[in-house]
Write an enzyme that holds these catalytic residues in place. Structure first.
Site, short mmCIF file in Angstrom:
data_model
loop_
_atom_site.label_atom_id
_atom_site.label_comp_id
_atom_site.label_asym_id
_atom_site.label_seq_id
_atom_site.Cartn_x
_atom_site.Cartn_y
_atom_site.Cartn_z
N ASN A 219 0.82 -1.06 -0.09
CA ASN A 219 -0.11 -0.09 -0.05
C ASN A 219 0.86 1.23 -0.18
OD1 ASN A 219 0.55 0.77 2.92
ND2 ASN A 219 -0.36 -1.19 3.38
N ASP A 289 -4.76 -6.20 4.96
CA ASP A 289 -5.68 -7.14 5.38
C ASP A 289 -5.92 -8.53 4.75
OD1 ASP A 289 -6.76 -5.06 7.08
OD2 ASP A 289 -7.70 -4.04 5.35
N LYS A 299 8.43 -17.23 -10.90
CA LYS A 299 7.70 -16.04 -11.65
C LYS A 299 6.81 -16.48 -12.61
CE LYS A 299 8.09 -11.98 -14.80
NZ LYS A 299 9.15 -11.46 -15.82
N PHE A 333 -5.07 3.30 14.63
CA PHE A 333 -5.39 4.24 13.64
C PHE A 333 -6.31 3.72 12.81
CE2 PHE A 333 -1.85 6.61 15.32
CZ PHE A 333 -1.50 7.63 14.54
N LYS A 347 -14.48 0.80 15.37
CA LYS A 347 -13.39 0.00 15.63
C LYS A 347 -12.80 0.24 17.03
CE LYS A 347 -9.90 0.09 12.32
NZ LYS A 347 -8.94 0.50 11.45
N LYS A 351 -12.22 -3.37 18.78
CA LYS A 351 -11.13 -3.89 19.06
C LYS A 351 -10.54 -3.42 20.47
CE LYS A 351 -10.07 -4.00 14.43
NZ LYS A 351 -9.01 -3.89 13.15
#
Length: 412
Positions: A219, A289, A299, A333, A347, A351
Protein backbone atom coordinates in the site's frame (compact mmCIF):
# COMPACT_ATOMS: atom_id res chain seq x y z
CA UNK A 1 21.67 28.03 17.15
CA UNK A 2 24.20 28.40 14.30
CA UNK A 3 25.35 31.92 15.20
CA UNK A 4 29.11 31.92 15.89
CA UNK A 5 29.26 28.16 15.29
CA UNK A 6 32.09 26.65 13.27
CA UNK A 7 30.35 24.78 10.46
CA UNK A 8 32.03 22.41 8.05
CA UNK A 9 30.05 22.05 4.82
CA UNK A 10 30.96 19.02 2.71
CA UNK A 11 29.88 19.26 -0.92
CA UNK A 12 29.90 16.14 -3.11
CA UNK A 13 29.54 15.60 -6.84
CA UNK A 14 25.88 15.97 -7.69
CA UNK A 15 23.87 18.52 -9.63
CA UNK A 16 22.35 19.66 -6.32
CA UNK A 17 25.75 21.18 -5.47
CA UNK A 18 24.36 24.49 -6.70
CA UNK A 19 21.99 24.52 -3.69
CA UNK A 20 24.99 24.26 -1.39
CA UNK A 21 25.91 27.76 -2.53
CA UNK A 22 22.64 29.11 -1.13
CA UNK A 23 23.16 27.05 2.02
CA UNK A 24 26.61 28.59 2.51
CA UNK A 25 25.20 32.07 2.03
CA UNK A 26 22.32 31.58 4.46
CA UNK A 27 24.57 30.07 7.14
CA UNK A 28 26.99 32.98 6.80
CA UNK A 29 24.14 35.49 7.04
CA UNK A 30 23.08 33.81 10.29
CA UNK A 31 26.52 34.47 11.75
CA UNK A 32 28.08 31.05 11.26
CA UNK A 33 31.75 30.51 10.40
CA UNK A 34 31.61 28.27 7.36
CA UNK A 35 34.45 26.30 5.80
CA UNK A 36 33.68 24.34 2.65
CA UNK A 37 35.31 21.06 1.66
CA UNK A 38 34.60 19.80 -1.86
CA UNK A 39 35.19 16.47 -3.55
CA UNK A 40 36.92 16.54 -6.93
CA UNK A 41 33.64 15.72 -8.67
CA UNK A 42 31.85 18.55 -6.86
CA UNK A 43 34.24 21.04 -8.49
CA UNK A 44 32.90 19.91 -11.88
CA UNK A 45 29.51 21.40 -10.96
CA UNK A 46 30.49 24.51 -8.97
CA UNK A 47 33.79 26.36 -8.81
CA UNK A 48 35.58 26.47 -5.45
CA UNK A 49 35.91 30.21 -5.98
CA UNK A 50 32.13 30.54 -5.60
CA UNK A 51 32.21 29.00 -2.14
CA UNK A 52 35.27 31.00 -1.20
CA UNK A 53 33.46 34.24 -2.03
CA UNK A 54 30.33 33.20 -0.11
CA UNK A 55 32.09 31.83 2.99
CA UNK A 56 35.06 34.20 3.03
CA UNK A 57 37.29 31.20 3.76
CA UNK A 58 39.61 29.13 1.63
CA UNK A 59 37.98 26.04 0.13
CA UNK A 60 39.57 22.61 0.66
CA UNK A 61 39.68 20.04 -2.14
CA UNK A 62 42.95 18.12 -1.77
CA UNK A 63 44.10 16.05 1.22
CA UNK A 64 47.75 16.70 0.39
CA UNK A 65 47.46 20.46 -0.07
CA UNK A 66 48.84 21.41 3.34
CA UNK A 67 48.50 25.18 3.53
CA UNK A 68 50.05 25.46 7.02
CA UNK A 69 53.06 23.22 7.76
CA UNK A 70 52.34 23.51 11.49
CA UNK A 71 49.01 21.68 11.11
CA UNK A 72 47.61 18.61 9.41
CA UNK A 73 44.75 20.16 7.50
CA UNK A 74 42.12 17.45 7.63
CA UNK A 75 42.62 16.87 11.37
CA UNK A 76 42.70 20.59 12.08
CA UNK A 77 39.38 21.17 10.28
CA UNK A 78 37.83 18.08 11.87
CA UNK A 79 38.70 19.43 15.33
CA UNK A 80 37.65 22.98 14.43
CA UNK A 81 34.08 22.08 13.44
CA UNK A 82 31.17 22.34 15.87
CA UNK A 83 28.76 21.06 13.22
CA UNK A 84 29.39 19.16 9.97
CA UNK A 85 26.90 19.14 7.11
CA UNK A 86 27.12 16.85 4.09
CA UNK A 87 24.97 18.49 1.41
CA UNK A 88 24.40 17.26 -1.14
CA UNK A 89 25.24 13.73 0.01
CA UNK A 90 25.52 11.38 -2.95
CA UNK A 91 25.00 7.62 -2.72
CA UNK A 92 28.78 7.27 -3.13
CA UNK A 93 29.57 9.62 -0.23
CA UNK A 94 27.05 7.89 2.04
CA UNK A 95 28.48 4.50 1.10
CA UNK A 96 32.05 5.57 1.84
CA UNK A 97 31.14 7.02 5.21
CA UNK A 98 29.12 3.94 6.20
CA UNK A 99 32.04 1.66 5.35
CA UNK A 100 34.86 3.73 6.83
CA UNK A 101 36.47 4.62 3.50
CA UNK A 102 38.69 7.71 3.65
CA UNK A 103 40.20 8.32 0.22
CA UNK A 104 39.85 12.10 -0.16
CA UNK A 105 39.86 15.29 1.91
CA UNK A 106 36.15 15.22 2.76
CA UNK A 107 35.90 11.56 3.75
CA UNK A 108 38.98 11.76 5.99
CA UNK A 109 37.59 14.82 7.77
CA UNK A 110 34.21 13.18 8.33
CA UNK A 111 35.82 10.10 9.86
CA UNK A 112 38.02 12.25 12.12
CA UNK A 113 35.48 14.81 13.35
CA UNK A 114 33.68 14.56 16.69
CA UNK A 115 31.11 17.15 15.63
CA UNK A 116 27.43 16.43 15.02
CA UNK A 117 27.15 15.33 11.39
CA UNK A 118 24.01 16.11 9.37
CA UNK A 119 23.54 14.29 6.07
CA UNK A 120 21.23 15.67 3.37
CA UNK A 121 20.97 13.08 0.57
CA UNK A 122 20.32 13.99 -3.06
CA UNK A 123 20.13 11.41 -5.82
CA UNK A 124 17.91 9.64 -8.33
CA UNK A 125 14.69 8.23 -6.84
CA UNK A 126 15.68 4.63 -7.64
CA UNK A 127 19.16 5.10 -6.18
CA UNK A 128 17.62 6.44 -2.96
CA UNK A 129 15.42 3.33 -2.72
CA UNK A 130 18.24 0.87 -3.50
CA UNK A 131 18.79 -1.68 -0.70
CA UNK A 132 22.50 -0.84 -0.48
CA UNK A 133 21.79 2.87 0.03
CA UNK A 134 19.05 2.12 2.57
CA UNK A 135 21.37 -0.23 4.46
CA UNK A 136 24.16 2.37 4.50
CA UNK A 137 21.78 5.02 5.83
CA UNK A 138 20.55 2.63 8.53
CA UNK A 139 24.14 1.94 9.52
CA UNK A 140 24.97 5.63 9.83
CA UNK A 141 21.68 6.31 11.59
CA UNK A 142 22.55 3.66 14.15
CA UNK A 143 25.91 5.33 14.76
CA UNK A 144 24.26 8.63 15.56
CA UNK A 145 24.46 10.51 12.27
CA UNK A 146 21.49 12.79 11.58
CA UNK A 147 19.64 12.59 8.26
CA UNK A 148 17.71 15.41 6.63
CA UNK A 149 15.35 13.68 4.25
CA UNK A 150 15.25 14.72 0.60
CA UNK A 151 12.11 16.21 -0.87
CA UNK A 152 9.98 14.77 -3.64
CA UNK A 153 9.45 16.37 -7.03
CA UNK A 154 10.99 16.74 -10.46
CA UNK A 155 14.63 15.60 -10.47
CA UNK A 156 17.43 16.69 -12.77
CA UNK A 157 17.53 13.21 -14.29
CA UNK A 158 13.96 13.65 -15.53
CA UNK A 159 12.31 11.37 -12.96
CA UNK A 160 9.66 12.57 -10.53
CA UNK A 161 10.00 11.23 -7.00
CA UNK A 162 11.94 11.41 -3.74
CA UNK A 163 15.59 12.40 -4.00
CA UNK A 164 15.71 16.17 -4.35
CA UNK A 165 18.03 17.94 -1.91
CA UNK A 166 16.00 19.63 0.82
CA UNK A 167 15.81 23.41 0.58
CA UNK A 168 18.65 25.28 2.36
CA UNK A 169 16.27 27.09 4.72
CA UNK A 170 14.74 23.78 5.81
CA UNK A 171 18.16 22.21 6.32
CA UNK A 172 19.16 25.07 8.62
CA UNK A 173 15.83 24.96 10.45
CA UNK A 174 16.21 21.21 11.05
CA UNK A 175 19.73 21.61 12.37
CA UNK A 176 18.79 24.51 14.64
CA UNK A 177 15.83 22.55 16.02
CA UNK A 178 18.03 19.54 16.81
CA UNK A 179 20.77 21.67 18.35
CA UNK A 180 18.22 23.47 20.50
CA UNK A 181 16.75 20.20 21.78
CA UNK A 182 20.26 18.86 22.40
CA UNK A 183 21.18 21.96 24.39
CA UNK A 184 18.05 21.63 26.50
CA UNK A 185 18.43 17.88 26.97
CA UNK A 186 20.42 18.22 30.17
CA UNK A 187 17.97 20.76 31.59
CA UNK A 188 14.58 19.63 30.38
CA UNK A 189 11.60 20.21 32.64
CA UNK A 190 8.97 17.62 33.45
CA UNK A 191 6.51 19.00 30.93
CA UNK A 192 8.88 18.23 28.06
CA UNK A 193 9.84 14.78 29.41
CA UNK A 194 6.25 13.74 30.00
CA UNK A 195 6.91 10.11 28.99
CA UNK A 196 9.99 9.68 31.15
CA UNK A 197 10.19 6.08 32.38
CA UNK A 198 7.54 4.80 29.97
CA UNK A 199 8.05 2.04 27.42
CA UNK A 200 6.30 2.66 24.11
CA UNK A 201 5.71 0.18 21.28
CA UNK A 202 4.89 1.65 17.85
CA UNK A 203 4.26 0.05 14.47
CA UNK A 204 4.84 1.99 11.26
CA UNK A 205 4.90 1.69 7.49
CA UNK A 206 3.36 -0.80 5.07
CA UNK A 207 3.69 -4.57 4.75
CA UNK A 208 4.45 -6.57 1.60
CA UNK A 209 2.56 -9.75 0.74
CA UNK A 210 4.43 -11.88 -1.78
CA UNK A 211 2.81 -13.29 -4.94
CA UNK A 212 5.90 -14.72 -6.63
CA UNK A 213 9.64 -13.92 -6.63
CA UNK A 214 9.08 -10.55 -8.36
CA UNK A 215 5.57 -9.43 -7.36
CA UNK A 216 3.90 -8.42 -4.10
CA UNK A 217 0.87 -6.55 -2.80
CA UNK A 218 1.46 -3.46 -0.67
CA UNK A 219 0.00 0.00 0.00
CA UNK A 220 0.99 3.67 -0.11
CA UNK A 221 2.05 4.04 3.51
CA UNK A 222 5.40 5.83 3.86
CA UNK A 223 5.75 5.25 7.61
CA UNK A 224 6.18 8.98 8.24
CA UNK A 225 3.44 9.22 10.89
CA UNK A 226 4.68 6.22 12.84
CA UNK A 227 8.30 7.34 12.66
CA UNK A 228 7.29 10.84 13.80
CA UNK A 229 5.52 9.27 16.79
CA UNK A 230 8.62 7.22 17.62
CA UNK A 231 10.92 10.26 17.49
CA UNK A 232 8.50 12.39 19.55
CA UNK A 233 8.05 9.65 22.17
CA UNK A 234 11.82 9.25 22.55
CA UNK A 235 12.23 13.01 22.78
CA UNK A 236 9.62 12.98 25.57
CA UNK A 237 11.78 10.53 27.53
CA UNK A 238 10.29 7.15 26.59
CA UNK A 239 12.15 3.99 25.66
CA UNK A 240 10.72 3.19 22.23
CA UNK A 241 10.46 -0.03 20.26
CA UNK A 242 9.57 0.65 16.61
CA UNK A 243 8.31 -2.21 14.45
CA UNK A 244 8.83 -0.94 10.90
CA UNK A 245 7.62 -2.26 7.59
CA UNK A 246 9.64 -1.71 4.38
CA UNK A 247 10.26 2.04 4.18
CA UNK A 248 13.08 4.49 3.48
CA UNK A 249 12.43 6.36 6.74
CA UNK A 250 15.28 6.52 9.25
CA UNK A 251 15.43 7.18 12.99
CA UNK A 252 18.09 9.19 14.77
CA UNK A 253 17.25 8.99 18.50
CA UNK A 254 19.33 6.53 20.56
CA UNK A 255 16.28 5.55 22.65
CA UNK A 256 14.55 3.98 19.64
CA UNK A 257 15.03 0.26 19.07
CA UNK A 258 14.02 -0.42 15.47
CA UNK A 259 12.88 -3.87 14.36
CA UNK A 260 12.36 -4.33 10.61
CA UNK A 261 9.70 -6.67 9.27
CA UNK A 262 8.26 -7.38 5.83
CA UNK A 263 4.91 -9.18 6.00
CA UNK A 264 1.71 -8.89 8.03
CA UNK A 265 2.53 -12.17 9.77
CA UNK A 266 5.98 -10.86 10.74
CA UNK A 267 4.34 -7.68 12.06
CA UNK A 268 1.90 -9.79 14.09
CA UNK A 269 4.68 -11.87 15.64
CA UNK A 270 6.87 -8.83 16.43
CA UNK A 271 4.04 -6.83 18.01
CA UNK A 272 2.98 -9.74 20.21
CA UNK A 273 6.58 -10.53 21.19
CA UNK A 274 7.07 -6.98 22.48
CA UNK A 275 3.55 -6.24 23.73
CA UNK A 276 3.81 -7.34 27.37
CA UNK A 277 6.87 -5.20 28.20
CA UNK A 278 5.35 -1.87 27.07
CA UNK A 279 3.08 0.68 28.73
CA UNK A 280 1.78 2.38 25.59
CA UNK A 281 1.17 0.59 22.30
CA UNK A 282 0.37 2.53 19.12
CA UNK A 283 -0.43 0.68 15.93
CA UNK A 284 0.17 3.24 13.18
CA UNK A 285 1.24 0.72 10.52
CA UNK A 286 -0.88 0.11 7.42
CA UNK A 287 -0.95 -3.69 7.56
CA UNK A 288 -2.34 -5.68 4.64
CA UNK A 289 -5.84 -7.03 5.34
CA UNK A 290 -5.39 -9.75 2.71
CA UNK A 291 -2.53 -11.78 1.29
CA UNK A 292 -2.28 -14.18 -1.68
CA UNK A 293 -3.56 -17.62 -0.79
CA UNK A 294 -0.93 -19.22 -3.00
CA UNK A 295 2.66 -17.98 -3.24
CA UNK A 296 4.42 -19.15 -6.39
CA UNK A 297 8.05 -20.29 -6.21
CA UNK A 298 8.68 -19.26 -9.83
CA UNK A 299 7.77 -16.05 -11.63
CA UNK A 300 4.29 -16.29 -13.16
CA UNK A 301 4.59 -15.89 -16.92
CA UNK A 302 2.32 -13.64 -18.93
CA UNK A 303 -0.43 -15.58 -20.66
CA UNK A 304 -3.63 -14.96 -22.58
CA UNK A 305 -6.72 -14.01 -20.61
CA UNK A 306 -7.16 -12.88 -17.04
CA UNK A 307 -5.13 -13.89 -14.03
CA UNK A 308 -7.04 -14.09 -10.77
CA UNK A 309 -5.18 -14.10 -7.47
CA UNK A 310 -7.11 -15.75 -4.62
CA UNK A 311 -6.69 -13.81 -1.37
CA UNK A 312 -7.05 -14.79 2.27
CA UNK A 313 -7.43 -12.68 5.40
CA UNK A 314 -4.40 -11.82 7.47
CA UNK A 315 -4.54 -11.82 11.26
CA UNK A 316 -6.13 -8.75 12.86
CA UNK A 317 -3.19 -7.51 14.91
CA UNK A 318 -5.00 -4.71 16.74
CA UNK A 319 -7.98 -6.89 17.69
CA UNK A 320 -5.69 -9.63 18.99
CA UNK A 321 -3.75 -7.13 21.10
CA UNK A 322 -7.01 -5.76 22.47
CA UNK A 323 -7.99 -9.26 23.57
CA UNK A 324 -4.80 -9.84 25.57
CA UNK A 325 -4.00 -6.39 26.99
CA UNK A 326 -3.33 -6.17 30.71
CA UNK A 327 -2.92 -2.53 31.60
CA UNK A 328 -1.33 -1.35 28.34
CA UNK A 329 -2.78 1.83 26.83
CA UNK A 330 -3.66 0.62 23.33
CA UNK A 331 -4.08 3.09 20.47
CA UNK A 332 -5.17 2.31 16.92
CA UNK A 333 -5.21 4.30 13.70
CA UNK A 334 -8.16 4.33 11.30
CA UNK A 335 -7.53 5.56 7.76
CA UNK A 336 -11.03 6.24 6.43
CA UNK A 337 -12.49 7.84 3.32
CA UNK A 338 -16.21 7.47 4.16
CA UNK A 339 -17.94 8.20 7.48
CA UNK A 340 -14.56 8.41 9.27
CA UNK A 341 -15.90 9.18 12.77
CA UNK A 342 -18.57 6.47 12.68
CA UNK A 343 -16.18 3.83 11.36
CA UNK A 344 -13.51 4.89 13.83
CA UNK A 345 -15.86 4.61 16.80
CA UNK A 346 -16.86 1.10 15.73
CA UNK A 347 -13.20 0.08 15.59
CA UNK A 348 -12.56 1.69 19.00
CA UNK A 349 -15.24 -0.48 20.62
CA UNK A 350 -14.80 -3.71 18.68
CA UNK A 351 -11.02 -3.88 19.14
CA UNK A 352 -11.09 -2.94 22.84
CA UNK A 353 -8.93 0.14 22.35
CA UNK A 354 -8.18 2.92 24.80
CA UNK A 355 -8.07 5.49 22.03
CA UNK A 356 -8.20 5.77 18.26
CA UNK A 357 -6.69 8.27 15.84
CA UNK A 358 -8.99 8.79 12.88
CA UNK A 359 -7.38 9.94 9.67
CA UNK A 360 -9.78 11.14 6.96
CA UNK A 361 -7.62 10.39 3.94
CA UNK A 362 -10.02 12.32 1.71
CA UNK A 363 -9.19 15.58 3.51
CA UNK A 364 -6.75 17.97 1.85
CA UNK A 365 -3.24 17.61 3.28
CA UNK A 366 -4.02 14.28 4.97
CA UNK A 367 -3.30 10.67 4.16
CA UNK A 368 -0.34 8.62 3.04
CA UNK A 369 3.09 9.75 1.80
CA UNK A 370 2.71 13.47 2.62
CA UNK A 371 4.47 15.42 5.37
CA UNK A 372 1.22 16.81 6.85
CA UNK A 373 -1.90 15.28 8.32
CA UNK A 374 -5.34 16.05 9.76
CA UNK A 375 -6.59 13.72 12.53
CA UNK A 376 -9.23 13.27 15.20
CA UNK A 377 -8.32 11.65 18.53
CA UNK A 378 -11.09 9.86 20.45
CA UNK A 379 -10.53 7.99 23.71
CA UNK A 380 -12.68 5.15 25.07
CA UNK A 381 -14.84 7.65 26.95
CA UNK A 382 -15.50 9.26 23.54
CA UNK A 383 -13.75 12.48 24.53
CA UNK A 384 -12.81 13.96 21.17
CA UNK A 385 -9.94 16.21 20.09
CA UNK A 386 -9.63 17.43 16.51
CA UNK A 387 -6.11 18.28 15.39
CA UNK A 388 -6.14 20.54 12.31
CA UNK A 389 -3.69 20.46 9.41
CA UNK A 390 -0.11 20.36 10.70
CA UNK A 391 3.16 18.57 10.07
CA UNK A 392 3.23 14.93 11.12
CA UNK A 393 5.94 15.79 13.64
CA UNK A 394 3.69 18.39 15.29
CA UNK A 395 0.71 16.04 15.26
CA UNK A 396 2.83 13.27 16.82
CA UNK A 397 3.67 15.48 19.81
CA UNK A 398 0.05 16.52 20.26
CA UNK A 399 -1.15 12.90 20.09
CA UNK A 400 1.39 11.73 22.65
CA UNK A 401 0.38 14.56 24.99
CA UNK A 402 -3.26 13.47 24.75
CA UNK A 403 -2.28 9.83 25.35
CA UNK A 404 -0.15 10.77 28.37
CA UNK A 405 -3.00 12.81 29.86
CA UNK A 406 -5.47 9.95 29.37
CA UNK A 407 -3.01 7.50 30.89
CA UNK A 408 -2.55 9.80 33.89
CA UNK A 409 -6.32 10.03 34.38
CA UNK A 410 -6.59 6.22 34.35
CA UNK A 411 -3.92 5.86 37.01
CA UNK A 412 -5.70 8.42 39.18
Amino acid sequence: MVNQKNILLGVTGGIAAYKACALTSKLTQKGANVKVVMTENATKFVSPLTFQALSRHAVYTDTFDEKDPAKIAHIDIADWADIAILAPATANAIGKLANGIADDMLSTILLATQADVYIAPAMNVHMYAHPAVIQNMKQLDGWGYHFIEPGAGYLACGYVGKGRLEEPATIIETIESHQLSKKAEGNVDDKERFLQGKHVLISAGPTREKVDPVRFFTNRSSGKMGFALAEAAAQAGAEVTLIAGPTSQVVSHPQINRIDILTAEEMYQAMHANFASNDIVIKAAAVADYRPKIIYDQKMKKQDGEWQVAMERTKDILHSLGERKEGQFLVGFAAESEEPIENGLRKLAYKNLDAIVINNIAAEGAGFEGDTNVVTYINKHQNTESIPLASKKEIATQLLTLIANDLKDEVV
